[in-house]
Design a protein around this motif. Structure first.
Motif, mmCIF file in Angstrom:
data_model
loop_
_atom_site.group_PDB
_atom_site.id
_atom_site.type_symbol
_atom_site.label_atom_id
_atom_site.label_comp_id
_atom_site.label_asym_id
_atom_site.label_seq_id
_atom_site.Cartn_x
_atom_site.Cartn_y
_atom_site.Cartn_z
ATOM 1 N N ALA A 213 0.824 -1.212 0.000
ATOM 2 C CA ALA A 213 0.000 0.000 0.000
ATOM 3 C C ALA A 213 0.858 1.261 0.000
ATOM 4 O O ALA A 213 0.518 2.263 -0.654
ATOM 5 N N ARG A 214 1.961 1.229 0.711
ATOM 6 C CA ARG A 214 2.854 2.395 0.730
ATOM 7 C C ARG A 214 3.426 2.650 -0.661
ATOM 8 O O ARG A 214 3.527 3.803 -1.102
ATOM 9 N N GLY A 215 3.780 1.573 -1.366
ATOM 10 C CA GLY A 215 4.264 1.728 -2.733
ATOM 11 C C GLY A 215 3.214 2.327 -3.646
ATOM 12 O O GLY A 215 3.526 3.171 -4.505
ATOM 13 N N ARG A 267 -9.400 -4.218 8.342
ATOM 14 C CA ARG A 267 -10.493 -5.055 7.855
ATOM 15 C C ARG A 267 -10.778 -4.832 6.376
ATOM 16 O O ARG A 267 -11.676 -5.446 5.815
ATOM 17 N N GLU A 268 -10.032 -3.931 5.753
ATOM 18 C CA GLU A 268 -10.260 -3.624 4.351
ATOM 19 C C GLU A 268 -8.986 -3.026 3.785
ATOM 20 O O GLU A 268 -8.229 -2.357 4.499
ATOM 21 N N TRP A 269 -8.732 -3.253 2.481
ATOM 22 C CA TRP A 269 -7.481 -2.807 1.896
ATOM 23 C C TRP A 269 -7.324 -1.297 1.991
ATOM 24 O O TRP A 269 -6.263 -0.785 2.342
ATOM 25 N N ARG A 270 -8.365 -0.546 1.664
ATOM 26 C CA ARG A 270 -8.237 0.912 1.616
ATOM 27 C C ARG A 270 -7.908 1.513 2.981
ATOM 28 O O ARG A 270 -7.395 2.627 3.065
ATOM 29 N N GLU A 271 -8.176 0.779 4.073
ATOM 30 C CA GLU A 271 -7.819 1.281 5.402
ATOM 31 C C GLU A 271 -6.308 1.335 5.586
ATOM 32 O O GLU A 271 -5.819 2.069 6.455
ATOM 33 N N LEU A 272 -5.571 0.559 4.802
ATOM 34 C CA LEU A 272 -4.115 0.598 4.893
ATOM 35 C C LEU A 272 -3.586 1.978 4.538
ATOM 36 O O LEU A 272 -2.639 2.473 5.163
ATOM 37 N N TYR A 273 -4.193 2.619 3.530
ATOM 38 C CA TYR A 273 -3.759 3.973 3.162
ATOM 39 C C TYR A 273 -4.023 4.951 4.304
ATOM 40 O O TYR A 273 -3.178 5.796 4.620
ATOM 41 N N ALA A 274 -5.204 4.835 4.919
ATOM 42 C CA ALA A 274 -5.536 5.736 6.029
ATOM 43 C C ALA A 274 -4.617 5.498 7.217
ATOM 44 O O ALA A 274 -4.249 6.449 7.929
ATOM 45 N N ALA A 275 -4.239 4.237 7.444
ATOM 46 C CA ALA A 275 -3.315 3.952 8.539
ATOM 47 C C ALA A 275 -1.963 4.613 8.295
ATOM 48 O O ALA A 275 -1.380 5.236 9.196
ATOM 49 N N LEU A 276 -1.456 4.500 7.082
ATOM 50 C CA LEU A 276 -0.161 5.104 6.752
ATOM 51 C C LEU A 276 -0.228 6.626 6.761
ATOM 52 O O LEU A 276 0.795 7.292 6.894
ATOM 53 N N ASP A 277 -1.436 7.166 6.637
ATOM 54 C CA ASP A 277 -1.620 8.609 6.610
ATOM 55 C C ASP A 277 -1.673 9.211 8.012
ATOM 56 O O ASP A 277 -2.010 10.379 8.187
ATOM 57 N N CYS A 278 -1.346 8.404 9.028
ATOM 58 C CA CYS A 278 -1.430 8.866 10.416
ATOM 59 C C CYS A 278 -0.307 9.848 10.745
ATOM 60 O O CYS A 278 0.648 10.019 9.989
ATOM 61 N N THR A 279 -0.442 10.475 11.901
ATOM 62 C CA THR A 279 0.626 11.313 12.435
ATOM 63 C C THR A 279 1.530 10.509 13.367
ATOM 64 O O THR A 279 2.753 10.689 13.382
ATOM 65 N N VAL A 280 0.918 9.616 14.135
ATOM 66 C CA VAL A 280 1.636 8.763 15.078
ATOM 67 C C VAL A 280 1.081 7.349 14.947
ATOM 68 O O VAL A 280 -0.125 7.168 14.745
ATOM 69 N N ALA A 290 7.566 -5.827 11.533
ATOM 70 C CA ALA A 290 7.519 -5.521 10.097
ATOM 71 C C ALA A 290 6.587 -4.341 9.827
ATOM 72 O O ALA A 290 6.899 -3.473 8.991
ATOM 73 N N SER A 291 5.470 -4.285 10.521
ATOM 74 C CA SER A 291 4.538 -3.173 10.328
ATOM 75 C C SER A 291 5.152 -1.863 10.807
ATOM 76 O O SER A 291 5.014 -0.819 10.150
ATOM 77 N N ILE A 292 5.837 -1.918 11.941
ATOM 78 C CA ILE A 292 6.496 -0.718 12.460
ATOM 79 C C ILE A 292 7.531 -0.206 11.464
ATOM 80 O O ILE A 292 7.684 1.001 11.256
ATOM 81 N N ARG A 293 8.229 -1.135 10.822
ATOM 82 C CA ARG A 293 9.233 -0.748 9.820
ATOM 83 C C ARG A 293 8.582 0.051 8.685
ATOM 84 O O ARG A 293 9.160 1.025 8.176
ATOM 85 N N GLU A 294 7.381 -0.345 8.275
ATOM 86 C CA GLU A 294 6.700 0.370 7.199
ATOM 87 C C GLU A 294 6.237 1.750 7.657
ATOM 88 O O GLU A 294 6.313 2.724 6.894
ATOM 89 N N GLU A 296 7.681 3.570 9.970
ATOM 90 C CA GLU A 296 8.884 4.399 10.068
ATOM 91 C C GLU A 296 9.399 4.791 8.689
ATOM 92 O O GLU A 296 9.893 5.912 8.496
ATOM 93 N N ALA A 297 9.280 3.878 7.707
ATOM 94 C CA ALA A 297 9.680 4.213 6.338
ATOM 95 C C ALA A 297 8.797 5.316 5.767
ATOM 96 O O ALA A 297 9.230 6.094 4.908
ATOM 97 N N ALA A 298 7.551 5.389 6.246
ATOM 98 C CA ALA A 298 6.643 6.455 5.817
ATOM 99 C C ALA A 298 6.841 7.738 6.619
ATOM 100 O O ALA A 298 6.094 8.702 6.438
#
Length: 531
Positions: A213-215, A267-280, A290-294, A296-298
């Motif tokens: 999703a980040r890609g 629970r849904e693919w599109r929520e991954l974008y919203a998760a990565l769009d967080c502040t913290v 592995a999730s934390i690594r993503e 931090e990469a973002a």
């Protein structure tokens, strides 16, 4: 995060670009070193499976798992098949298909367990035999299966999971197409000989999805979340938790001008974008490496622990607020508004008694903190998960209270703690509960009776007292049962009998027989019995 205006449920997405080939990757399945019979099988030991996987080119994956999920100086703890964790994550996601590749007995057990836990979703299976495994035909079968399954009207993603034998044999899921007709293809290896627990397997799939999703987000606009977006900075939550807890966390964050973001695994693919769009990103469960690594990469800051109890809530609000650059006076005002309610809930629902606690969900240290603040005499907390930087706040707090914390705890560790501390209540896994009840000690199964309750904020403060105090109060009932069944159901009295079974007779040795020496009437050889 640039969200597109299209609806992901109806529109066909453009194919993602093909994954660039690694310089050391085999250009095709047929040119890779074929597996040989005996390299990997269900009956091989862990060392043999690891050696076979290394010969088949899987060293990079296994080395990454070893770094992400270290087992320490001892072996991995006892756990169900780790693939259950990643399987459950996929089965809980909308518009996501799941395909397993592994031995039929493993697939049967995993699907049975998943449906037992209420999946009610189809699990795909690509069978194999010695010929298809050795010749590489299994990979061709998997590729054909995902092409047949990839319908953009039904699915956003297809998750393909290699179990032990395909992983050890080097079935290269990395060579599957990145997408088919807009349906994303996520291939992961989750071998029992390389992933310590099913809890960490959740992170393997969640991390792989976040990376994908980040890609996509880096390439251009992506689908907007189903829920309306808030204009406040959000805090993504890492780790499965009681459904009410994210809402409670959202109310705790609101006075600081923050909002609770999606829970990962989503629970849904599109929520991954919203998760990565967080502040913290908040590592509620601290082993999602592995999730934390993503995140931090973002460029996102990750904080550990959770808002449990008075001390835990105060520290967590401070850490999140500082990471989100909330003014100190606003953080303090939020703490002052919330903490009295939590303190009152704890005082109104005290827990009295000595307790030992163990589990494999990843929330054991959070529950331990809540028990201590509720007044419990907690002596030991064991978790099958590893120690990480994000579990340190909880570990340090518990150790300062005199609680022994054991990471990568084995069943033997948990049973030894039960024997040493003689608790009034044992909270743990099924075999710990069984051992405790057999000895007449009340016990509660952690997963179904403790972790499936609210833990956060004022709602979680009094949630454990009723069930814990009720269990401790049942001690006289256990004493009566032990007295009633004393001497029954163990040793020579076990089983079902119509009459009272006789005690076993001791073997008789004739007086004129000497061991290893021939006599006039008979001979007797040590270890062979009467002549």
């Amino acid at each position: 995060m640039d969200y597109g205006s299209r609806d992901i449920d109806t529109d066909r997405l453009a194919d993602a670009p093909a994954e660039p080939a690694r310089a050391d990757a085999a250009p095709s399945v047929s040119s890779a070193r074929p597996a040989t019979e005996g390299d990997a099988s269900c009956h091989a030991g862990r060392d043999q499976m690891r050696a076979a996987a290394a010969k088949a080119g899987q060293s990079e994956t296994l080395d990454r798992y070893a770094r992400d999920y270290p087992v320490g100086p001892h072996d991995q703890p006892q756990s169900m098949c780790p693939a259950f964790g990643s399987l459950r994550v996929g089965l809980r996601m909308r518009r996501t298909a799941t395909v397993l590749s592994g031995s039929a007995c493993c697939v049967y057990g995993l699907t049975f367990t998943s449906h037992f836990y209420g999946a009610r979703r189809t699990v795909g299976y690509v069978p194999f035999n010695s010929e298809t495994l050795v010749t590489g035909k299994l990979f061709e079968d998997i590729r054909e299966a995902v092409h047949q399954l990839a319908d953009p009207a039904l699915y956003d993603a297809i998750v393909v999971t290699n179990l032990c034998v395909p992983t050890a044999s080097g079935v290269p899921l990395r060579l599957l197409p990145k997408s088919i007709d807009g349906v994303r293809i996520i291939g992961i290896d989750v071998p029992g000989f390389g992933v310590p627990t099913h809890a960490e397997a959740k992170d393997i799939l969640a991390g792989a999805m976040l990376a994908y999703a980040r890609g996509e987000a880096e390439q251009g606009p992506v689908a907007a979340p189903r829920q309306p977006r808030t204009d406040r900075p959000s805090v993504a939550l890492l780790g499965e938790m009681f459904p009410a807890d994210p809402m409670v966390i959202g109310r705790l964050l609101e006075p600081m001008g923050l909002a609770a973001g999606p829970v990962v695994p989503t629970r849904e693919w599109r929520e991954l974008y919203a998760a990565l769009d967080c502040t913290v990103a908040a590592a509620i469960h601290p082993f999602y490496t592995a999730s934390i690594r993503e995140f931090e990469a973002a460029g996102r800051t990750v904080v550990g622990s959770a808002p449990v109890g008075v001390d835990g809530t105060a520290a967590w609000l401070k850490a999140v607020g500082e990471a989100a650059e909330v003014p100190a006076e606003r953080i303090a005002a939020t703490q002052n508004a919330i903490l009295p309610a939590i303190r009152g809930a704890l005082a109104g629902s005290p827990i009295k008694g000595r307790i030992t606690l163990s589990g494999y969900e990843g929330s054991e240290l959070l529950v331990a903190r809540l028990l201590v603040e509720s007044g419990a005499d907690l002596r030991y907390v064991g978790t099958a998960c590893p120690r990480t930087a994000w579990s340190d706040p909880d570990r340090e707090w518990l150790e300062a209270k005199g609680v022994h914390v054991k990471f990568r705890a084995s069943l033997e560790d948990d049973l030894a703690a039960f024997a040493e501390f003689a608790p009034d209540l044992a909270i743990g896994t099924t075999p710990v509960v069984q051992k405790a009840k057999q000895s007449g000690t009340p016990a509660l199964y952690f997963t179904n009776l403790i972790s499936a309750r609210p833990l956060m904020g004022p709602a979680g403060a009094g949630s454990l007292a009723e069930v814990v105090n009720g269990a401790i109060a049942s001690k006289p009932r256990f004493d009566r049962m032990l007295a009633f069944f004393d001497g029954v159901g163990s040793g020579h009295t076990s089983g079902i009998w119509e009459d009272v079974p006789p005690a076993p007779k001791k073997p008789k040795i004739r007086a004129d027989v000497k061991i290893g020496v021939k006599s006039k009437t008979a001979s007797y050889d040590a270890g062979m019995g009467d002549a």
